[in-house]
Design an enzyme around this catalytic site. Structure first.
Site, PDB file in Angstrom:
ATOM      1  N   SER A  76     -10.009  -0.781   7.145  1.00 14.30           N
ATOM      2  CA  SER A  76      -9.280  -0.737   5.879  1.00 14.30           C
ATOM      3  C   SER A  76      -8.463  -1.963   5.541  1.00 14.30           C
ATOM      4  CB  SER A  76      -8.392   0.507   5.839  1.00 14.30           C
ATOM      5  OG  SER A  76      -9.200   1.669   5.864  1.00 14.30           O
ATOM      6  N   LYS A  86       0.854  -1.180   0.000  1.00  5.74           N
ATOM      7  CA  LYS A  86       0.000   0.000   0.000  1.00  5.74           C
ATOM      8  C   LYS A  86       0.896   1.237   0.000  1.00  5.74           C
ATOM      9  CE  LYS A  86      -3.890   1.873   2.736  1.00  5.74           C
ATOM     10  NZ  LYS A  86      -4.749   1.583   3.909  1.00  5.74           N
ATOM     11  N   SER A 144      -9.275   1.497   3.071  1.00  2.00           N
ATOM     12  CA  SER A 144      -8.448   2.269   2.158  1.00  2.00           C
ATOM     13  C   SER A 144      -7.424   1.411   1.439  1.00  2.00           C
ATOM     14  CB  SER A 144      -7.713   3.357   2.962  1.00  2.00           C
ATOM     15  OG  SER A 144      -6.902   2.765   3.974  1.00  2.00           O
TER      16      SER A 144
END
Length: 1004
Positions: A510, A411, A486
């Protein structure tokens, strides 16, 4: 230069009937507003429309994210399904939410298509205009059939106007036919909630009789009827069916009206819609758009000109972007492979890390970018292959390891010294840390290949979508849906086999939401089990950086590498003492035998959705029982009051910025106020301070107290873990703003607010076919035990779902002298894939194609023979040519060429013929070969040659003009704009590949 560039594989599958397409012009006044992010337009009444155009985050559906004061939550998008195609032409996203129009704001209130969406040869364009008076938004969608057969196209226009069954629900309040049911007799409909200050939304559908039906825009509107009651009654899909002849266009014009507020809002909306229906505003449309309208009687419109319309059959859409060739250069399929499987194959010598990494890179190139891509990556490592080669060298030297040579995505919150770290915001574009985050360094030490940085929601703000300042990620399994946030890019990269595993983060949902949405596993450990050092924060202390993988076993491998005490993160001081020496020792298929698992009934009940998701998740508790557990009902957990004050967000930023001498902002306030931040995330420049030392201590005490209270609650109930559902509703389309229109995740799971170990495991699908999961939550520092419980549940269910939208790529031998940007890369790859050309083995593991070398006549015979692949052919015992011997390399192919009449050779004057096998074949002879191979189809040669260097008197004039007419050969454009063919020039191998691939498509 060539008259046309190399077409994409999708284009090659059909003969294009339209050429010279140009962008549609819409004549509108108003200043052009530069696109900066999800475009906001305010009409004359002060209503703000948020338009999903091509501006960041680039959803590019043309739908309306929000219209202020209305229940719109992603409305105005179109689902498009093309029927009647050959299976080879079936588009990957057929029947899904259309996107990739390149919608660009061309005026204050106008958005135009700059590129078509290609669905199997149907080019789709859409234009959006808002009335300057604020009356309505006009959507004009055009569909152009570029194939050679009639096609049926179904189009569903609509989206979500609220949710639930209470005051947020929008029902049909009026229609043009006087009832509250929308059907084919209606020209318009009004939908509204029961709240007086909520603006009604009306849709003008067109002339009565043109609407085919209605469907559920959230759940395949072509197969699922629109509900008239319940939660799904707000998900409107208005369906039209079109039959489009080859070389023609059909268009649809719809209007969306956002009404007034107050007691008279419904009568006012009805009046406005009736007026708009009687006199639709078509100002600024092209003649072609108007004349091809299918949902209006254009002959009844003011100013209708029959002669003008008779002359127009197509809107001349702009070209669609080319798609990468769906090939891989690696003869090893990585789709669905786990770390465990890849490691076993590398150890056995079946495959190398270099091959595995290249296979992922090939898939990223095909499936991730472009308008139809999943958009899971923000950055792909330039040195990924070099990293893999280093891993292979280490293995050859005797090194081993669970992650050695395994490609992992990160990420884009994790610092990497060799790639930018953006946090998903353009405010940090180009920022590159000097060193890796702690966990990234540990992954590299373990030999992992850091393949790239995954997309996310900007600053990790959203649990509903993964929308960075560059793009928005789409769901891997259901490509019209949100990927959730996210860590959506991380989850989608794994679920589409664009990486073996990935690292994400969780502040609230997330890790588990994207994982549930992608049918994967994840693990969120106890606060402090894994370091957050070098990871861009959202909320200090609550943020957790952890893994996403296909299996719990793979999670264990990742946890072995990434967990533990980090001197740079004080929260991890206990991690080494608390973590197992080897996480895989926790993996016991019998771990649930005798375990007691608690559940809270209300956690399985949605506050607004009634689609059965929560109930089906509760039924999955039977899987725990089947695995040997006892499931008991629990009371609600305790809530620890008195959360300390202060900004943990600013504390996180302060700690992160302190790590970087080159960070471009002085503090968190400054970065959040940057004009490069997405507008709905941007804040005014503030002066919020980081926590004081006393507040830091207070938060630490609060989180630890909360853990103790939950531990006591679990002790009192006598449970080993508490189970929660993943989702409580269906998953929803990717274009809304409200979290309720992504999915219901409000189960009250304790994970993040308390900081407890949690494993997420897929357990199947809900009643509508969407993947779902269960979350097992344990006491603080029971991380290993919780992981083991998840493993046992996984072994019991074996319920992971797999995407069908990123299938394995076709293996094609790669040529070291043909780069992907080569003009004829697709055609050369096709040639190799079909086995027509194998190239030359260079003896070092590589092959060359020699694209600019001329083709000899004997090799040409071989190529044509392999293209046709005649069954049962036996070459004669006596050669038909004096210069070709029976034992020659291509004797069979040359003899077949002669016997089939494709080549007659040259008469020697003594009754024999010569083939001249080693001479290069000329371009005029190539035309003759292909014309004869096609059985000399009927063709009327033009009186005027299409090429200035070919005359009607030339020997192969008919064959060359046939080649040009069919599009197999395009020639070259001279400086004066005329075309030349160069008939006596030798055919180069790359041009030969283009000729054969285009020829092969003529009969499809």
């Amino acid at each position: 230069m060539p008259l046309s560039s190399s077409p994409s594989p999708a284009t090659l599958r059909r003969r294009r009937l339209l050429t010279g397409a140009a962008a549609v012009a819409v004549a509108l006044t108003g200043a052009v507003v530069p696109a900066s992010a999800l475009t906001y337009v305010t009409d004359a009444r002060g209503i703000q429309w948020q338009v999903h155009d091509a501006a960041p985050p680039g959803l590019d559906t043309g739908s309306i994210r929000l219209a202020s004061g209305s229940p719109i939550q992603g409305f105005g998008g179109i689902f498009v399904r093309v029927d009647g195609l050959d299976p080879a032409d079936e588009p990957r996203l057929n029947g899904e939410l259309a996107r990739g129009f390149g919608l660009t704001q061309t005026g204050d209130l106008s958005f135009d298509t700059t590129q078509s969406v290609d669905l199997g040869g149907v080019l789709v364009t859409r234009d959006l205009d808002l009335d300057s008076a604020g009356t309505a938004a006009r959507f004009v969608d055009s569909f152009t059939n570029t194939t050679d057969a009639p096609l049926t196209v179904q189009v569903s226009f609509g989206g979500s106007l609220g949710y639930g069954t209470g005051t947020n629900q929008s029902l049909v309040r009026a229609t043009s036919s006087g009832d509250t049911t929308v059907d084919s007799s209606d020209a318009w409909a009004v939908m509204a909630t029961t709240v007086a200050n909520s603006r009604p939304v009306g849709v003008v559908l067109g002339a009565p009789g043109t609407l085919t039906g209605t469907g559920n825009q959230q759940r395949d509107p072509f197969e699922t009827p629109l509900s008239t009651t319940g939660h799904e009654a707000s998900f409107y899909g208005f369906v039209n069916e079109l039959t489009i002849e080859p070389g023609t266009s059909s268009s649809l014009a719809r209007f969306v009206h956002v009404g007034t507020q107050g007691a008279e809002r419904l009568p006012a909306a009805e009046q406005s819609l009736a007026a708009l229906s009687a006199a639709p505003d078509l100002a600024g449309l092209t003649i072609a758009q108007v004349c091809t309208l299918e949902n209006w009687d254009v002959t009844a419109l003011p100013g209708y000109d029959a002669a003008a319309c008779d002359a127009v059959t197509t809107v001349n859409p702009p070209a669609a972007p080319g798609a990468p060739a769906p090939f891989t250069s690696v003869d090893y399929d990585v789709v669905g492979k786990t770390i465990e499987q890849l490691q076993a194959d590398m150890t056995a010598g079946v495959v190398t890390s270099e091959q595995i990494t290249q296979a992922y890179l090939d898939r990223i190139a095909v499936y991730d970018g472009g308008p139809q891509g999943f958009h899971s990556y923000l950055h792909v490592a330039d040195d990924a292959v070099e990293q893999a080669r280093a891993a292979d060298a280490a293995r050859a030297a005797g090194t081993s390891g669970e992650l050695l040579g395994i490609p992992i995505a990160l990420k884009d919150l994790y610092d990497t010294y060799d790639m930018p770290t953006t946090g998903g915001t353009r405010a940090l574009e180009g920022f590159q840390p000097a060193q890796d985050a702690f966990q990234v360094a540990k992954l590299r030490e373990a030999g992992a290949v850091v393949i790239g940085k995954a997309n996310l929601s900007e600053f990790a703000n959203s649990g509903g979508q993964s929308e960075s300042g560059w793009m928005q990620t789409w769901n891997a399994l259901y490509p019209s849906k949100t990927s959730f946030g996210s860590s959506g890019g991380s989850a989608v990269a794994v679920a589409t086999s664009l990486a073996t595993a990935a690292m994400g983060t969780q502040t609230g949902v997330s890790l588990y939401a994207p994982t549930t949405g992608a049918s994967l596993t994840t693990f969120r450990g106890t606060d402090g089990m894994a370091s957050g050092h070098g990871v861009i924060p959202l909320t200090w202390y609550q943020d957790y950086a952890g893994p996403i993988a296909r299996t719990v076993t793979d999670l264990a491998y990742l946890l072995n590498a990434t967990t533990g005490t980090d001197a740079g993160d004080p929260l991890t001081v206990e991690a080494d003492a608390r973590r197992p020496a080897d996480w895989t020792t926790s993996l016991d298929a019998e771990a649930l035998e005798g375990a007691v698992v608690g559940y809270i009934p209300t956690s399985f009940t949605s506050s607004y959705a009634d689609d059965g998701t929560g109930e089906s998740a509760r039924e999955r508790l039977d899987e725990l029982v089947a695995a040997g557990a006892t499931v008991v009902e629990m009371t609600a957990p305790p809530v620890v009051p008195g959360a300390p004050g202060g900004s943990r967000g600013m504390e996180g930023w302060a700690r992160y910025i302190e790590l970087h001498d080159n960070f471009p902002f002085v503090d968190g306030n400054a970065i959040l106020a940057s004009d490069k931040v997405l507008p709905y995330n941007r804040r005014n420049l503030g002066t919020t301070q980081r926590l004081t030392p006393e507040q830091v201590t207070a938060w630490d005490t609060y989180r630890k107290t909360y853990k103790t209270e939950i531990g006591a609650w679990m002790d009192a109930a006598g449970v080993d873990a508490v189970v929660y559902p993943g989702f409580l509703s269906d998953m929803y389309n990717n274009d809304a703003a409200a979290s309720q229109l992504t999915s219901d995740r409000a189960s009250g799971v304790l994970t993040s607010n308390v900081g407890l170990p949690t494993v997420v495991v897929p357990v199947g699908t809900n009643p509508h076919g969407y993947t779902t999961s269960l979350q097992l939550v344990g006491r603080a520092w029971d991380d290993a035990q919780v992981l083991g419980l998840g493993y046992a549940l996984e072994q019991q269910t074996q319920a992971q779902q797999h995407t069908t939208f990123a299938p394995p790529l076709t293996y094609v031998r790669s040529f070291s002298d043909v780069a992907p940007d080569n003009q004829f890369f697709a055609e050369i790859s096709w040639l190799a894939q079909r086995g027509i050309s194998t190239g030359w083995d260079e003896g070092d593991g590589t092959y060359t194609f020699r694209p600019l070398a001329p083709i000899a006549r004997d090799a040409m015979a071989a190529f044509l023979y392999r293209l046709v692949a005649p069954e049962g052919y036996t070459a004669p015992a006596t050669s038909p040519f004096s210069d070709v011997n029976v034992g020659d390399q291509f004797y069979t192919e040359i003899a077949w060429l002669a016997e089939s009449g494709v080549s007659t050779g040259w008469a020697n004057g003594d009754g024999t013929f010569a083939f001249r096998p080693l001479e290069p074949i000329a371009r005029d002879a190539m035309a003759a070969f292909l014309y004869r191979l096609a059985d000399e189809p009927a063709h009327e040669s033009p009186a005027t040659s299409p090429f200035t260097d070919v005359t009607p008197q030339d020997q192969f004039y008919a064959e060359i003009t046939w080649l040009a007419e069919t599009g197999v050969a395009t020639g070259w454009k001279g400086n004066d704009g005329t075309a030349i063919y160069q008939p006596l020039s030798s055919v180069a191998r790359d041009a030969m590949a283009a000729f054969l691939s285009r020829f092969d498509e003529l009969d499809r």
